[in-house]
Design an enzyme around this catalytic site. Structure first.
Site: not given
Ligand code: WQD
Length: 318
Positions: A12, A32, A118, A142, A146, A281
């Site tokens: 992506y 890739d 990240s 993960y 990083k 987390g």
């Molecule tokens: C965002 C917010 C969830 C889904 C992760 C990785 C980070 C990066 C980005 C790679 C959070 C909330 C989510 C849902 C929700 N990836 N949520 N309902 O966890 O901030 O970051 O992805 O580099 O390294 O840690 O991203 O999109 O999973 O969540 O409420 O159905 O949305 O709790 O607060 P995150 P996310």
């Protein structure tokens, strides 16, 4: 003319970085294994070397065959939850893969390196905004991979002429064009779209956080802006020998509930959310300070949240 090899370039983010580097006048090669990437995302004028980054001899050959000037290393597994269940897989893919690539680059004499890091390296920061010199406290295998990748990059440069930049991505969303949308459903916006498609209520993972509306706050960045940050980093690595880490975000926090409101505006109907339990987390807030990349590389984001959600929605329905 410089040539950049993108590991994970069929993914992506990689598909966007290909196009941004080409638009800047650079040649691109993609390496890739297509385990999650899609060959259709690689333009026909871009060579695609279908190997795993852990295949050191094949990577070394690709670097030499294409006279590669620099590498953008995007190939990694990035699902936080999966990394908790399968840590060894994440260390093999993300750490062994990094080691193999650095050794191949040393053998081929490649001297520029842009590393995809990240915001997960920060874990739960103790304050509202997080800068690059914050204490690193990754909370998942993960995120730990990083941090290890950043250490490996820094140490590799001590012994040889390697110019490197690590980019700490915050929350990436959107698409520069409908065919380049995020086909994985690991993050908030595609997860909301999937719930809507399946007639389910999109879930808010906790509304009892110490934030204004109780839901988690994140720093969302349009993938087109993130892609341009890679061009700025590549240019900086070509121009001088440096070693720096940069946050890549908008420097602006948005809550999950605010994202849901923008989704409602974009799709033209109310989104009936369900408040679910907190997800283990999740820090309450993770927002970047972004003055360092602006000052050093002259880069800043130009797209807003509505453009992220509307372009993601268009790609989702393409
Ligand atoms: C965002 C917010 C969830 C889904 C992760 C990785 C980070 C990066 C980005 C790679 C959070 C909330 C989510 C849902 C929700 N990836 N949520 N309902 O966890 O901030 O970051 O992805 O580099 O390294 O840690 O991203 O999109 O999973 O969540 O409420 O159905 O949305 O709790 O607060 P995150 P996310």
């Amino acid at each position: 003319m410089t040539t950049w090899l993108l590991t994970g370039g069929a993914g992506y983010i990689g598909a966007h970085v290909i196009r941004s580097l080409q638009a800047s006048g650079r040649d691109v090669v993609v390496l890739d294994d297509l385990s999650t990437g899609l060959a259709r995302k690689v333009p026909s004028d871009v060579p695609l070397v279908q190997v795993n980054v852990g295949d050191k001899s094949a990577v070394t050959a690709a670097l030499r065959d294409h006279d590669v000037t620099g590498v953008v290393h995007l190939a990694a597994k990035k699902a936080v939850g999966e990394s908790v269940e399968r840590p060894e897989y994440y260390y093999r893919e993300n750490v062994d893969g990094m080691l193999s690539l650095l050794e191949a680059m040393a053998e081929a004499g490649t001297r520029s390196f842009v590393y995809s890091s990240s915001a997960a390296v920060y874990g739960t920061p103790g304050h509202e905004f997080v800068s690059e010199d914050a204490v690193l406290n990754p909370e998942s295998p993960y995120g730990q991979t990083k941090v290890i990748g950043e250490w490996m990059t820094r140490n590799a440069a001590v012994n040889r002429d390697l110019s490197w930049i690590s980019l700490r991505y915050f929350n990436v969303a959107g698409a520069a064009s409908p065919e380049l949308g995020d086909t994985s459903v690991f993050n908030l916006i595609p997860m909301v779209f999937r719930a809507l498609r399946e007639g389910q209520r999109p879930q808010v993972f906790g509304d009892d956080y110490p934030t204004p509306d109780g839901s988690c706050i994140r720093d969302y960045i349009h993938v087109a802006d993130l892609s341009e940050a890679h061009v700025a980093a590549a240019a900086a690595c070509e121009a001088q020998t440096l070693g720096q880490v940069y946050n890549v975000g908008r420097g602006e926090g948005v809550s999950v509930i605010e994202v849901m409101d923008v989704v409602s505006q974009v799709i033209g109907r109310d989104v009936d959310v369900e408040v679910a339990p907190r997800r283990a987390g999740d820090p309450a807030q993770l927002v970047a300070t972004v003055d360092k990349i602006q000052r050093d590389l002259g880069w800043s984001a130009t797209h807003d949240l509505r453009q992220m959600v509307s372009s993601a929605w268009e790609a989702w329905n393409a």
